[in-house]
Design a protein around this motif. Structure first.
Motif, PDB file in Angstrom:
ATOM      1  N   ALA A   7       1.019  -1.134   0.120  1.00  0.00           N
ATOM      2  CA  ALA A   7       0.127  -0.019  -0.030  1.00  0.00           C
ATOM      3  C   ALA A   7       0.856   1.375  -0.128  1.00  0.00           C
ATOM      4  N   GLN A   8       1.968   1.120   0.656  1.00  0.00           N
ATOM      5  CA  GLN A   8       3.065   2.391   0.884  1.00  0.00           C
ATOM      6  C   GLN A   8       3.437   2.507  -0.519  1.00  0.00           C
ATOM      7  N   GLN A   9       3.901   1.428  -1.389  1.00  0.00           N
ATOM      8  CA  GLN A   9       4.492   1.541  -2.523  1.00  0.00           C
ATOM      9  C   GLN A   9       3.466   2.316  -3.665  1.00  0.00           C
ATOM     10  N   GLN A  10       2.365   1.898  -3.495  1.00  0.00           N
ATOM     11  CA  GLN A  10       1.338   2.592  -4.191  1.00  0.00           C
ATOM     12  C   GLN A  10       1.005   4.039  -3.815  1.00  0.00           C
ATOM     13  N   ALA A  11       1.164   4.569  -2.464  1.00  0.00           N
ATOM     14  CA  ALA A  11       1.042   5.924  -2.241  1.00  0.00           C
ATOM     15  C   ALA A  11       2.332   6.555  -2.624  1.00  0.00           C
ATOM     16  N   LEU A  12       3.404   6.009  -2.750  1.00  0.00           N
ATOM     17  CA  LEU A  12       4.608   6.688  -3.117  1.00  0.00           C
ATOM     18  C   LEU A  12       4.363   7.050  -4.663  1.00  0.00           C
ATOM     19  N   ALA A  13       4.087   6.060  -5.309  1.00  0.00           N
ATOM     20  CA  ALA A  13       3.790   6.107  -6.688  1.00  0.00           C
ATOM     21  C   ALA A  13       2.954   7.372  -7.167  1.00  0.00           C
TER      22      ALA A  13
END
Length: 141
Positions: A28-34
């Motif tokens: 989920a954090q990877q998606q937020a960063l993207a």
């Protein structure tokens, strides 16, 4: 008496669940960063397009308005860049959390496997002792 490997299984199950939860948070954090990086890219693209389109300003008022608007876009870009940095730090925290959870799960799995092997060997020795005992009491023909 319940074998030790079975008594440890609930802890291993809990560790596996924590690893899965940590991995989900990491994803989920990877998606937020993207998403934050994409927004930053869009702001930068918009600023470039707006700056390129404003080369032919006609009046001083229009030029001042354009400069103020570009300054606001620059401020938004700076804020978004700060958000991207924050998201990067958060991603690294999530990665470390997942790595720790995964290491704990692996360690518990190894301990359980060792206990299972010990229990299997103990059972093999017990069975061999029973066979030896039967063979001793067997009548010769």
């Amino acid at each position: 008496m319940t074998p030790r490997s079975e008594r440890l299984q609930p802890a291993a199950d809990q560790a596996r669940q924590k690893t899965e939860d940590a991995l989900a948070k990491f994803a989920a954090q990877q998606q937020a960063l993207a998403k934050a990086e994409h927004q930053l890219g869009e702001l930068e693209r918009y600023r470039r397009e707006y700056a390129d389109a404003g080369a032919g300003a006609v009046s001083v008022g229009a030029l001042l308005n354009r400069q103020q608007f570009v300054a606001r876009i620059d401020q938004a870009i700076a804020q978004q860049a700060s958000e991207v940095s924050r998201q990067h730090r958060r991603l690294e925290q999530m990665r470390e959390h997942w790595k720790k959870a995964h290491a704990r799960e692996s360690a518990l799995g190894s301990v359980i496997a060792q206990h299972q092997e010990y229990e299997r060997r103990a059972e093999d020795r017990r069975e061999q002792a029973e066979i030896d005992e039967r063979m001793q009491h067997r009548r010769p023909r």
